[in-house]
Design a protein around this motif. Structure first.
Motif, PDB file in Angstrom:
ATOM      1  N   LEU A 142       0.849  -1.148  -0.048  1.00  0.00           N
ATOM      2  CA  LEU A 142       0.039  -0.074  -0.139  1.00  0.00           C
ATOM      3  C   LEU A 142       0.728   1.179  -0.172  1.00  0.00           C
ATOM      4  O   LEU A 142       0.619   2.168  -0.634  1.00  0.00           O
ATOM      5  N   ALA A 143       1.640   1.264   0.841  1.00  0.00           N
ATOM      6  CA  ALA A 143       2.834   2.343   1.002  1.00  0.00           C
ATOM      7  C   ALA A 143       3.608   2.776  -0.430  1.00  0.00           C
ATOM      8  O   ALA A 143       3.704   3.691  -0.908  1.00  0.00           O
ATOM      9  N   ASN A 144       4.041   1.395  -1.102  1.00  0.00           N
ATOM     10  CA  ASN A 144       4.687   1.708  -2.464  1.00  0.00           C
ATOM     11  C   ASN A 144       3.659   2.284  -3.270  1.00  0.00           C
ATOM     12  O   ASN A 144       4.140   2.985  -4.292  1.00  0.00           O
ATOM     13  N   ARG A 145       2.463   2.015  -3.190  1.00  0.00           N
ATOM     14  CA  ARG A 145       1.429   2.404  -4.241  1.00  0.00           C
ATOM     15  C   ARG A 145       0.921   3.662  -3.973  1.00  0.00           C
ATOM     16  O   ARG A 145       1.115   4.607  -4.931  1.00  0.00           O
ATOM     17  N   LEU A 146       0.588   4.144  -2.857  1.00  0.00           N
ATOM     18  CA  LEU A 146       0.122   5.242  -2.511  1.00  0.00           C
ATOM     19  C   LEU A 146       1.034   6.424  -1.715  1.00  0.00           C
ATOM     20  O   LEU A 146       0.658   7.446  -1.442  1.00  0.00           O
ATOM     21  N   GLY A 147       1.997   6.003  -1.632  1.00  0.00           N
ATOM     22  CA  GLY A 147       2.997   6.872  -1.053  1.00  0.00           C
ATOM     23  C   GLY A 147       3.129   6.571   0.416  1.00  0.00           C
ATOM     24  O   GLY A 147       2.189   6.083   1.242  1.00  0.00           O
ATOM     25  N   GLU A 148       4.345   6.723   1.019  1.00  0.00           N
ATOM     26  CA  GLU A 148       4.609   6.331   2.410  1.00  0.00           C
ATOM     27  C   GLU A 148       3.729   6.830   3.338  1.00  0.00           C
ATOM     28  O   GLU A 148       3.473   6.330   4.505  1.00  0.00           O
ATOM     29  N   SER A 149       3.323   8.262   3.036  1.00  0.00           N
ATOM     30  CA  SER A 149       2.712   8.745   4.226  1.00  0.00           C
ATOM     31  C   SER A 149       1.387   8.566   4.231  1.00  0.00           C
ATOM     32  O   SER A 149       0.495   8.947   5.049  1.00  0.00           O
ATOM     33  N   ALA A 150       0.864   7.860   3.432  1.00  0.00           N
ATOM     34  CA  ALA A 150      -0.727   7.640   3.210  1.00  0.00           C
ATOM     35  C   ALA A 150      -0.944   6.125   4.076  1.00  0.00           C
ATOM     36  O   ALA A 150      -2.480   6.000   4.332  1.00  0.00           O
ATOM     37  N   VAL A 151      -0.200   5.658   4.566  1.00  0.00           N
ATOM     38  CA  VAL A 151      -0.302   4.502   5.420  1.00  0.00           C
ATOM     39  C   VAL A 151       0.260   4.687   6.846  1.00  0.00           C
ATOM     40  O   VAL A 151       1.672   4.744   7.021  1.00  0.00           O
ATOM     41  N   TYR A 152      -0.590   4.777   7.824  1.00  0.00           N
ATOM     42  CA  TYR A 152       0.084   5.035   9.116  1.00  0.00           C
ATOM     43  C   TYR A 152      -0.985   4.264  10.165  1.00  0.00           C
ATOM     44  O   TYR A 152      -2.077   3.619   9.848  1.00  0.00           O
ATOM     45  N   ARG A 153      -0.574   4.283  11.525  1.00  0.00           N
ATOM     46  CA  ARG A 153      -1.230   3.918  12.497  1.00  0.00           C
ATOM     47  C   ARG A 153      -1.256   4.904  13.396  1.00  0.00           C
ATOM     48  O   ARG A 153      -0.235   5.857  13.617  1.00  0.00           O
ATOM     49  N   GLN A 159      -2.855  12.152  19.759  1.00  0.00           N
ATOM     50  CA  GLN A 159      -2.518  10.982  18.802  1.00  0.00           C
ATOM     51  C   GLN A 159      -1.365  11.575  17.877  1.00  0.00           C
ATOM     52  O   GLN A 159      -1.538  12.321  17.228  1.00  0.00           O
ATOM     53  N   ASN A 160      -0.601  10.681  17.492  1.00  0.00           N
ATOM     54  CA  ASN A 160       0.466  10.738  16.473  1.00  0.00           C
ATOM     55  C   ASN A 160       0.453   9.793  15.533  1.00  0.00           C
ATOM     56  O   ASN A 160      -0.071   8.778  15.457  1.00  0.00           O
ATOM     57  N   ARG A 161       1.117  10.093  13.980  1.00  0.00           N
ATOM     58  CA  ARG A 161       0.753   9.194  13.062  1.00  0.00           C
ATOM     59  C   ARG A 161       2.169   8.515  13.384  1.00  0.00           C
ATOM     60  O   ARG A 161       3.313   9.050  13.621  1.00  0.00           O
ATOM     61  N   ALA A 162       2.218   7.055  13.207  1.00  0.00           N
ATOM     62  CA  ALA A 162       3.498   6.203  13.628  1.00  0.00           C
ATOM     63  C   ALA A 162       3.534   5.309  12.144  1.00  0.00           C
ATOM     64  O   ALA A 162       2.441   5.191  11.651  1.00  0.00           O
ATOM     65  N   ALA A 163       4.599   4.910  12.113  1.00  0.00           N
ATOM     66  CA  ALA A 163       5.033   3.987  10.766  1.00  0.00           C
ATOM     67  C   ALA A 163       3.933   2.593  11.359  1.00  0.00           C
ATOM     68  O   ALA A 163       3.884   2.200  12.250  1.00  0.00           O
ATOM     69  N   PRO A 164       3.617   1.913  10.130  1.00  0.00           N
ATOM     70  CA  PRO A 164       2.585   0.993  10.194  1.00  0.00           C
ATOM     71  C   PRO A 164       3.207  -0.249  11.166  1.00  0.00           C
ATOM     72  O   PRO A 164       2.449  -1.018  11.715  1.00  0.00           O
ATOM     73  N   ALA A 165       4.590  -0.470  10.885  1.00  0.00           N
ATOM     74  CA  ALA A 165       5.006  -1.636  11.625  1.00  0.00           C
ATOM     75  C   ALA A 165       5.499  -1.276  12.985  1.00  0.00           C
ATOM     76  O   ALA A 165       5.756  -2.382  13.602  1.00  0.00           O
ATOM     77  N   GLU A 166       5.159  -0.228  13.305  1.00  0.00           N
ATOM     78  CA  GLU A 166       5.604   0.187  14.682  1.00  0.00           C
ATOM     79  C   GLU A 166       4.755  -0.542  15.696  1.00  0.00           C
ATOM     80  O   GLU A 166       3.503  -0.853  15.383  1.00  0.00           O
ATOM     81  N   ASP A 167       5.236  -0.954  16.866  1.00  0.00           N
ATOM     82  CA  ASP A 167       4.501  -1.752  17.756  1.00  0.00           C
ATOM     83  C   ASP A 167       3.900  -0.920  18.873  1.00  0.00           C
ATOM     84  O   ASP A 167       4.707  -0.258  19.719  1.00  0.00           O
ATOM     85  N   ILE A 168       2.804  -1.012  19.098  1.00  0.00           N
ATOM     86  CA  ILE A 168       2.019  -0.005  20.056  1.00  0.00           C
ATOM     87  C   ILE A 168       1.088  -0.911  20.789  1.00  0.00           C
ATOM     88  O   ILE A 168       0.029  -1.413  20.438  1.00  0.00           O
ATOM     89  N   PRO A 169       1.646  -1.232  22.109  1.00  0.00           N
ATOM     90  CA  PRO A 169       0.511  -2.081  23.060  1.00  0.00           C
ATOM     91  C   PRO A 169      -0.805  -1.135  23.572  1.00  0.00           C
ATOM     92  O   PRO A 169      -0.724   0.423  23.415  1.00  0.00           O
TER      93      PRO A 169
END
Lengths: 1064, 442
Positions: free
Chosen positions: B304-315, B328-338
């Motif tokens: 998704l990030a490669n297609r839409l751009g890196e900033s378009a996918v976040y958690r 709340q902040n935007r974080a990288a999708p892969a980041e681990d947030i309990p």
């Protein structure tokens, strides 16, 4: 309308939690119409006396009462917290003991208490349980258990606090708490958990939270206080907020009514001094005084003195102060017994009794005493006696007091460390996440103890945008923070001694210094509660004098004492009039040296004036020049009014002493004596709560109404302001003038003894050993170098048969060598039954460690053995500590084991001088500048003695070594620099605009060249600086051998100790 | 000199934090660059580089020219350097640091004589000891009988003197140049068909993945560059959320962009570089084939990030602040947030409006909840409410927030819908308060 009492208030004495002063909180509570206010700092009573004083003042001033309740918040080890209020005196003692217990267990500044501790000290207290363990959490089982336990232990003394937090689910939370209270049959009480007195302190509160937690405001996050409503609110608002729980509001009134204890009940008892068993304290004091008087006046006590003693005795008896005098007498007696010189200073010098007891040195027969300054019936304040002891032996007296009176009865008072500009700016900047550079840049311009913060102009000067929001916040918030208490520290010498256990009166905690315990209150608190305090202070000059008296006795057979020194010796005043006062107590500073030839002291009282006049008070008040003109008979002696003639006649109509300024307030501005005293104290206290303007209006207004000129009134007020922090009362100046007399007499008649004594008492005073030695040599004293075969640890006197003036010679001691320690020197001297022949011989015979022998070599102490510096170091380098059996077997003094001989290059004379300065901080060989004279001349820099023949306004180019840099608080922005060369001294004046341009030259140069204009006033010569040049690098050439000129030791070059002293 | 002291002299003095690690890294890189002069190179201390010129100077046309060449090259890259060539490493060290000339070639050991003893690589203590007895130069040191020295100044002094004069040997360890994570193919005949490009890409990726596996690393950012015969080039850059060396996954990432490659007159070289990489250790898959989900999700977000751009996918990640819209902040999708990172005691709506929508409200002062309000043209009557929750502005951000205090209310209307409203406690010019609807609860 129902009333409300605020029972949960945190002041800024819960350090870095509260954001308002106790006084502000009490005044605000009174303004809002609260019926009572309690102060509940965390595990501490540090702020209660200040709040109590504010409430008392308020009642005195307005007649309206705001009840003040002493309280404390107990944070227990289990995480629960309780508010605790003693209902009566006994309960208060229990609370104090509880806190002392918790504090003595752990390190300074902390407190460890368990519920069981509280349970054993709980009788007579009222407790309010707090439910704020976590952010607005609902009550849980642990709270229920806690309440049940409290209720079981303390029955009707227990309450549960209801506090609005303005968080989600507040209504159900309060409802659950109320229900829990009902279940446990504990009444609820409303509190607002106040942290500051008005809502606008909210921001500062966030900042102190940051400082406390070591975070920045951006990362503070949820640690920031949630509720902004932590300020005092009026009763109606509290009633509205708790409209569902009217009983909780009413209970505040009930608690306030039940807490009848007031700090005013603390009846302080002087320690029993059963010195003479069959006599009462008063009788004992009378007996001792008369005995003392007989000793002081061997020819019979003069009538005047007898009358004075009788008068003082009557007041002392009436006020029951006799035990206090006995305590001080006992301390002073102990000091005399173990041979420590001591002398009282301050207002106690106004007492004939103190003179007879040997506490103070002012003879009531010669001097008019103002006993009322010391003790007055009106003021109802306890007397305050400050005694100076020899600086380095003060600890002996302190430990004697602890041992004699016991740690339960004697403790040192605290000093509250307040925020001053530097720290405030630095810590606020850190909290606001501003780069350290900015804070450091802003702070760099602040000298010493400034309390005015930094301004926008300073920011602009650094090239910062003063409109930047954070910078604006920094400037504003740091100003607010200045004056806030930061932590408690130990007073330098204030002792509280009591008959009753001290931990019945005030919590005691451990000091950071070993073997010291400190109470939680500072000297103002002690004064408020009329407790006794003795200041056991240290004074370097007393140590110097004792040494001088010992030397006089041992070497010249003269038995002298401070009291025995003649005060009317013309030779002494001749010397002082020439400003020949290097090393003399108090009058040795540059400013004093300038004043001496102008004031021309001819008698003891002139010295009293001399000591007092060069102080911020008279200078700020513009009183110096009028006084001098009248003294020189240029201006006539006039008085602003007849009624002031009596006040000012001693000082020719110009107020110079603190007492006179106070008396003007009473006589001319119609203050009552206690008001005048309040005025003095308001000036002295660090932060004045805005009362200064109130006083200014009353003072100046009062004087003008009574027909005085506004200008005079304003000058008097300025003077009072200056007196506040740096003022010298007359009695104090009189005590100091006696030491001036004593030290001048020794310097005048026995410069050899004086030099020896003052070198051994270092560090003290204004000058470095180099200047003291130089001064003594100029007076004809022979000074001999440090020598392993002649010196001792201290400098000593030696016979000097050829001396034209008959002076003894001073042999410099090992203590002057940098890095030298006392014990090895003792070993060295002990093993010196025959002279040492080489460094190796010394090392083997005395067992002194190699590192110390190196110091001796560097200090050139082997020169008389034929070992120059380099030779000595070379041979020491071959020595190794630790037993070498093989060599031990060889006979000592035998030939050193065969080693090829190394030929070392000897030092040049300039090099020797440089080394002297590096290792001894002085040189007997030559002045460093004499080596550079030719070079200086070539560059057009004249010697300092060339100033002598210059006229006022002439331009000069001079150069010299920097001795002293001084930036007096009185002269804003001006820096005074004192220089010397091989001929004489000179004084530079650097105005602030020039200073900004030559900041680096002024601050760091050791050899400074200057172009400027000569300014003469009488025979005082200054050079007003136009341009400055740093020639310090020339000094490096001094140490250089011309043949090795190209080589420099980078970085590691040992700095020449051409030390200067900086005074702010 | 302390920083405080320095600032007292010059308040505006510039400062930078010492970064010894960065410095060492830069020096190592510079050393690697010096392989062009000699195969035997090593960094020397914190500020120098050894270059063994034995047997190589003739390649540069003699010693003088070699030294001049090194000086020129370094000057070109903006570095000020002192360079000395001598018979021993010790002598070269001494001359480079303490010699007169910035660039020199020593021909005789006597060149060392006038230099200070510091030039013998002595610690400051030893140098100072020598200095104190008047031994300041190497010549002066040579004049002292050798036998007297070790006892006084340690054995190392004599060793250093001998090394500088060539009486004692000294060896220097050479560094090994680091390999780049890179693969390249050069084509004898330029390629241009899509199929050829795809095949060469696959070959490059496979090769690189093998390299990465050997190093136990995974790529985070990859550049694929095609050099065309006309000297222009075409590049594709892809990124992976987690380090990867999965051939299929990386190929898929490139495949997305493959159609952008225009071969023009043909491609004669292709280079694949992993310029950002991280350690990646082999993992064991669960025996039931589970444990793959995390990987799947990561691959999905990469796509998704490669297609839409890196900033378009976040958690979303919680931010510690009181202001709801900043919490709340935007974080990288892969980041681990309990889940426990989110504060539990603060009920917040699932949907927040940005910016909050103004509403007309009827309520009682000072802090009562609204009785009814009009939102998007509809009147809503409040049936029950909780509040106020009082939130203060973050005064340190700007001056408008100093006075900002909001009172938040959770309310439920007659239809059971729940809203989050707040009143801005700052008074408007006409002495009233503004109300906003900040969110709706599910």
């Amino acid at each position: 309308m129902t009333g409300y009492a605020e029972l949960q208030v945190t002041t800024n004495y819960s350090f870095l939690r509260g954001a308002s002063y106790p006084r502000e909180l009490v005044m605000q509570a009174a303004d809002l119409g609260l019926s009572a206010i309690a102060v509940t700092d965390r595990n501490s009573l540090a702020g209660v006396v200040k709040a109590y004083a504010a409430a008392t003042d308020h009642k005195k001033k307005t007649g309206q009462e705001i009840k003040f309740i002493t309280g404390c918040r107990l944070d227990l080890a289990c995480g629960r917290s309780l508010l605790c209020y003693p209902q009566n005196r006994e309960a208060y003692s229990r609370l104090v003991r509880l806190l002392t217990l918790g504090k003595r267990r752990v390190e300074k500044g902390q407190c460890h208490l368990t519920y069981d501790d509280v349970a054993t000290h709980g009788e007579g207290q009222i407790f309010i349980a707090l439910a704020d363990a976590a952010l607005g959490d609902f009550p849980d089982e642990s709270l229920r258990n806690f309440l049940t336990r409290l209720k079981g232990d303390f029955r009707h003394q227990t309450y549960l606090a209801l506090t609005r937090r303005f968080r989600p689910n507040e209504t159900p939370r309060l409802e659950a708490l109320a229900e829990l209270a009902r279940d446990c049959r504990i009444p609820t009480v409303a509190t607002n958990d106040v942290l500051f007195h008005k809502s606008d302190r909210r921001i500062l509160q966030d900042v102190v939270t940051c400082i406390r937690l070591g975070k920045t405001i951006d990362t503070l996050g949820h640690d920031r206080e949630w509720s902004a409503d932590r300020f005092l609110k009026p009763p109606a608002e509290m009633a509205r907020l708790f409209s569902r729980y009217p009983e909780a509001v009413e209970h505040t009134q009930a608690i306030a009514a039940r807490c009848s204890f007031s700090l005013g009940e603390l009846a302080y008892q002087y320690p029993d001094e059963n010195l003479i068993p069959e006599l009462t304290a008063q009788e004992a004091l009378e007996k001792l005084t008369h005995e003392g008087a007989a000793e002081r006046y061997p020819q019979g006590v003069p009538e005047k003195v007898k009358r004075q003693i009788a008068y003082e005795m009557a007041i002392i008896g009436k006020l029951k102060y006799a035990p206090y005098f006995l305590t001080v007498w006992r301390i002073v007696k102990q000091a005399r017994k173990i041979g420590i010189l001591c002398q009282g200073r301050g207002s106690a010098a106004n007492s004939a009794v103190c003179y007879c007891l040997g506490v103070t040195p002012i003879n009531p027969d010669e001097q008019k005493l103002l006993f009322e300054r010391f003790i007055s019936e009106d003021r109802g304040e306890p007397p305050d006696i400050d005694v100076d002891f020899e600086h380095e032996r003060r600890e002996e007296i302190i430990q004697w007091i602890y041992n004699t009176y016991g740690r339960d009865h004697a403790a040192m008072t605290a000093t509250v460390i307040h925020y001053r500009s530097r720290r405030a700016v630095r810590e606020v900047a850190k909290a606001l996440a501003l780069p350290e550079d900015i804070a450091a840049g802003l702070v760099a311009a602040i000298w010493g103890w400034s309390e005015s913060g930094v301004g926008e102009d300073r920011a602009r000067a650094l090239g910062l945008d003063p409109n930047d929001w954070r910078l604006k916040l920094l400037i504003r918030l740091s100003k607010q923070l200045i004056g806030f208490p930061r932590h408690l520290s130990q007073h330098p010498g204030g002792f509280v001694i009591s008959k009753d256990r001290l931990d019945d009166l005030v919590p005691i905690e451990n000091a950071s210094m070993e073997d010291r315990t400190v109470i939680e209150w500072d000297k103002d608190d002690i004064e408020t509660l009329s407790m006794m305090k003795v200041d056991v202070l240290g004074l370097g000059m007393l140590g110097c004098l004792r040494r001088a008296f010992d030397l006089l006795r041992d070497h010249k057979g003269i038995h002298q004492t401070i009291a025995g020194i003649p005060r009317d010796d013309p030779a002494l005043y001749d010397m002082l009039c020439k400003a020949d006062s290097v090393g003399v107590f108090q009058v040795e500073s540059r400013a004093q040296m300038n004043m001496l030839p102008r004031l021309k002291p001819r008698c003891y009282y002139d010295l009293v004036v001399e000591v007092a006049i060069v102080r911020p008070g008279p200078i700020q008040g513009g009183m110096v020049h009028p006084y001098l003109k009248r003294r020189q008979k240029i201006d006539p002696e006039t008085y602003p009014s007849e009624e002031l003639r009596a006040v000012l006649t001693r000082t020719m109509g110009v107020p110079l002493f603190q007492e006179q300024a106070m008396e003007i307030a009473i006589v001319a501005a119609k203050f009552t004596p206690s008001e005048a005293d309040a005025l003095r104290r308001a000036m002295a206290t660090f932060r004045n709560d805005g009362r200064i303007h109130e006083f200014a209006d009353r003072f100046i207004g009062g004087m003008t109404r009574n027909g005085y000129e506004k200008d005079f009134a304003e000058r008097c007020f300025e003077q009072i302001k200056g007196f506040g922090t740096y003022g010298f009362p007359e009695s104090h100046a009189a005590s100091f003038a006696i030491l001036v007399c004593a030290s001048s007499w020794i310097k005048c008649h026995h410069p050899d003894v004086f030099l020896c004594a003052i070198l051994n008492a270092q560090p003290m005073g204004f000058y470095q050993p180099a200047q003291l030695v130089r001064d003594a040599r100029e007076h004809g004293v022979t000074v001999r170098p440090v020598d392993v075969n002649a010196s001792r640890w201290d400098s000593v006197l030696e016979l000097d048969p050829g001396n034209p003036k008959g002076y003894l010679a001073v042999r410099l001691g090992f203590r002057l060598i940098t890095g030298m320690k006392e014990e090895p020197v003792a070993a060295l001297v002990a093993a010196r039954e025959r002279p040492y022949v080489s460094p190796r011989d010394l090392w083997r015979r005395s067992g002194v460690a190699v590192t110390q022998v190196v110091h001796l070599a560097e200090g050139d102490a082997f020169a008389s053995l034929g070992f120059g510096r380099r030779d000595a170091i070379w041979s020491v380098k071959a020595l190794r500590d630790g037993s070498l059996p093989l060599f031990d077997a060889a006979p000592s003094g035998g030939p050193e084991f065969a080693e090829p001989e190394a030929v070392l290059r000897p030092l040049t004379l300039g090099g020797e001088v440089a080394e002297d300065y590096v290792h001894l901080a002085l040189s007997l060989r030559a002045h460093p500048l004499s080596f550079l004279r030719e070079k200086l001349r070539k560059h057009g820099w004249m010697s300092l003695d060339s100033l002598k023949n210059k006229k006022d306004g002439a331009y000069v180019n001079i150069a010299g070594l920097v001795l002293v840099r001084q930036r007096p608080g009185t002269a804003t922005g001006v820096v005074f620099v004192t220089m010397e060369d091989e001929f004489t001294h000179a004084n530079l004046v650097v105005w602030s605009t020039v200073f900004e341009r030559y900041r680096s030259e002024v601050m760091t140069s050791r050899l400074l060249a200057c172009s400027g204009k000569v300014q003469t006033e009488g025979n005082v010569v200054h050079v007003v600086v136009r341009e400055l040049f740093d020639l310090s690098h020339w000094l490096k050439a001094l140490a250089q051998d011309p043949e090795e000129m190209s080589v420099a030791l980078p970085g590691a070059a040992a700095e020449m100790r051409l030390a200067s002293r900086d005074f702010h | 000199m302390s920083l405080t002291h320095a600032r007292a002299i010059l308040p505006a003095v510039g400062t930078a934090h010492a970064a010894p690690l960065d410095d060492a890294g830069a020096l190592a890189a510079l050393s690697t660059g010096c392989f062009r002069f000699s195969p035997w190179v090593a960094p020397c201390g914190a500020d120098g580089i050894w270059i063994d010129a034995t047997g190589v100077s003739h390649l540069f046309g003699g010693e003088d020219r070699m030294v001049a060449r090194i000086a020129r090259v370094l000057a070109k890259s903006g570095l000020t350097a002192r360079i000395a060539m001598a018979a021993t490493p010790g002598a070269a060290w001494a001359l480079a640091r303490h010699g007169r000339a910035p660039v020199c070639v020593s021909t005789s050991t006597h060149d060392l004589d006038p230099l200070p003893v510091m030039a013998l690589r002595l610690d400051a203590g030893t140098a100072r000891s020598l200095w104190r007895v008047g031994i300041k130069t190497i010549a002066a040191l040579k004049a002292i009988p050798r036998a007297t020295l070790p006892l006084r100044f340690g054995k190392l002094l004599v060793t250093r003197l001998d090394q500088a004069l060539g009486h004692a040997p000294e060896s220097i360890d050479c560094i090994v140049p680091q390999e780049a994570r890179r693969r390249a193919i050069v084509f004898a005949d330029p390629i241009s068909t899509a199929e050829d490009i795809r095949r060469c890409t696959e070959k490059l990726v496979r090769g690189l993945c093998e390299d990465l596996e050997k190093r136990q690393e995974g790529a985070r950012k990859l550049d694929l560059v095609f050099m065309r015969t006309d000297n222009s080039h075409q590049a594709i850059r892809v990124g992976a959320g987690r380090p990867s060396r999965d051939l299929k996954h990386i190929l898929k990432l490139f495949a997305e962009h493959m159609d952008t490659v225009a071969p023009g007159f043909g491609i004669d070289k292709a280079v694949l570089t992993a310029w950002k990489y991280a350690p990646l250790f082999p993992t064991q898959t669960d025996s039931d084939g589970g444990g793959q989900h995390a990987g799947d999700l990561a691959q999905l977000t990469d796509h998704l990030a490669n297609r839409l751009g890196e900033s378009a996918v976040y958690r979303l990640a919680p931010a510690a602040t009181h202001i709801p819209e900043r919490a709340q902040n935007r974080a990288a999708p892969a980041e681990d947030i309990p889940a426990s990172a989110w504060p539990t005691c603060l009920p917040r709506p699932v949907r927040m409006f940005s910016p909050p929508e103004p509403v007309e409200v009827v309520s009682l002062l000072p802090d009562h909840p609204p009785a009814r309000f009009v939102w998007r043209g509809t009147l809503r009557k409040v049936r029950c409410a909780d509040g106020p929750e009082r939130v203060c502005g973050e005064w340190w951000l700007n001056r408008d927030e100093v006075a900002e205090i909001r009172d938040y209310f959770r309310v439920e209307d007659q239809d059971g819908a729940r809203y989050w409203l707040f009143r801005d406690n700052r008074l408007t010019p006409n002495q009233s308060h503004l109300w906003f609807l900040h969110g709706v609860f599910a």
